[in-house]
Design an enzyme around this catalytic site. Sequence first.
Site, PDB file in Angstrom:
ATOM      1  N   ASP A  93       0.845  -1.193   0.000  1.00  0.00           N
ATOM      2  CA  ASP A  93       0.000   0.000   0.000  1.00  0.00           C
ATOM      3  C   ASP A  93       0.884   1.249   0.000  1.00  0.00           C
ATOM      4  OD1 ASP A  93       0.911   0.388   2.590  1.00  0.00           O
ATOM      5  OD2 ASP A  93      -1.049   0.195   3.527  1.00  0.00           O
ATOM      6  N   ILE A  94       0.245   2.391  -0.260  1.00  0.00           N
ATOM      7  CA  ILE A  94       0.966   3.660  -0.415  1.00  0.00           C
ATOM      8  C   ILE A  94       1.254   4.238   0.972  1.00  0.00           C
ATOM      9  CG2 ILE A  94       0.871   5.977  -1.407  1.00  0.00           C
ATOM     10  CD1 ILE A  94      -1.121   4.864  -3.451  1.00  0.00           C
ATOM     11  N   GLU A 112      -6.048   2.300  -0.321  1.00  0.00           N
ATOM     12  CA  GLU A 112      -4.755   2.422  -1.012  1.00  0.00           C
ATOM     13  C   GLU A 112      -3.995   1.101  -1.008  1.00  0.00           C
ATOM     14  OE1 GLU A 112      -3.994   3.711   3.318  1.00  0.00           O
ATOM     15  OE2 GLU A 112      -5.624   3.633   1.864  1.00  0.00           O
TER      16      GLU A 112
END
Length: 614
Positions: A493-494, A536
């Site tokens: 994920d970001i 995300e």
Amino acid sequence: MQHVIGRYKVWIAIVLLGVLLFALWGAMFHKQQATSLRDSVFQHYTQETANQVNLLIQQQKNASVALALMLAENPNIKNLMLSECCDYQHDLKQVADRIERESSINSIWLHAVNRDGISLARSWTDKRGDSLIEVRSDLRGLLAGPHQTPSTSISTGLFTMSFKTTVPVFESGVLLGVVEVISQFQPLVNQMTEKGYPSLVLADRRYRDQLTLARSGVFIDDYYLVNTQPAERWIGLLKDIELSQFLTEQTYLLKDNYMINPVPIFNVEKEVEGYWVLFVPTDMINFHQIDDLQSRFMLVSAVVLVMLVLLGLLLLSRQQVALQGQYYKEIIDSASDILYVSDLDHIIYANGHFFEFFDEFDSLTAFHKRYQCVCDLFEPGEGLLQREINGVYWIQYILNHPEVVHKAKIVQHGQAHYFAIKVQPLNQTVFGRYTIAMQDISELELAQTKLVQLSQTDELTGIGNRLFFNKNLAHELARAKRHDLSLCIMMFDIDHFKSINDQYGHDVGDKVLKELTLLVMGQLRESDLFCRFGGEEFIVLLPDTDMENAKILTERLLSLIAQYYFDALPSHRITCSFGLTQIQQGDNYNTVLKRVDKALYASKNGGRNQIQIR
């Protein structure tokens, strides 16, 4: 001559009396046959219209299930359940309006309920905040033991009788609540009206006191009228009959040039929830030629019987066979679907719609020069009919499973057509011959396929969603174990994505998610499965890949993302944290996902922008 007549006058009288009695018996017998034939025509149309109604109901249930599964992964629904102060009803109505604009489904209601059983919003009314736990046993069971299997039914509530599909909504494995898709009967009634069959849908009279907020407010002998656009003409046809007795007997009634046909509607407990009453114009039913043929037959038979008894009997038999053949031809030609009569080897008779579809042939002889059976044209596919299913010939297979809607796919002139196929024995006196009905359901099948695709696709990025990944993970796990293959899963994920949304807005955040998706897709193989797991968070399924090669790919993505110039982001740079795992002996769906999730959290807790392996 007079002497001969005088000598045998007793025998002549006996013979003439016998001929007269036989003629009278023949007239009575064939009058009875004519009545029986007419009743058979009505019974045929009764069954045909009932089949169309039940097929529409089943297709509506399938479409509602696909839509409910899609909404369970919809970020707008999840945000509604997570939000603490919003115009819930307005938000939910926007989702319902969008579905009606962008799909073939209309007249739907959406209902969001939180995990405590409190109604958050109803798209069709501003009523909210009421607890449903005490009045809804199905919700109590679903909230107590949430699962991914949707619950679909036909039920009657405070407002009307409708289709109801309920599915739980999760975020990162946490139950947020449930979303319900409630679709109406009126669009289906409109479809039957377009086919020439106006109808009324009635909820059973036992719901009379329950329908306190009934939409139409119209009751006929305590049966609630579900139609939102009822015509007084059809209501009037029901008001002066004993409605309860008529519905429970479930047989047709002839009145004012209409055949009134009640079709029972069942709920999940197999109880009658209501009735679909169809008004079939008798001028659509083609049986008048039967009476004409019968009259001509009786006249010819009477003349022949007077002239010669034996010849009359022969003609009687031949005419009866010809009449029966003509009867079945008229039934087949009057139907709106492709109909034909066949034994297990060849087609014996086909109606005009058969040759309209197979327009390269002008006769059955020409058809049989190329194909032995229509089944030679059946395309392969999951759940579709083939020449043989589990070693059973397709006609016999349909007869063995009458409760199932059997579908076949035929490609004609480069276009795929889907048919719902019914098989019935011709009659009890003609063994081994069958009537096959092929109803074209191509538009409904394509619409359902589109809904399934929507339910498995992430709306923002266009890649698979969590539901689609879960479905494929189970398949790949089974395949890897069966063939002893390597299988790795990457989750990432970001980093600090919330700050991007807070600082630059959700529009910028959405553009970053799209750019990142395209960047990662360019590094993956065609066989790899790339999905958005939520928010995300992304996940990649790597079939036939060991840990060494999976680690090389993950390191390449880590470096590429960190160096990439994001056009949508003013700072232009982001980083991602990665978790990586390989399936192990004894792994199942839950264990492997839990392990890769722990790897991802270890990467985030260890400082982010790194890879952790478990």
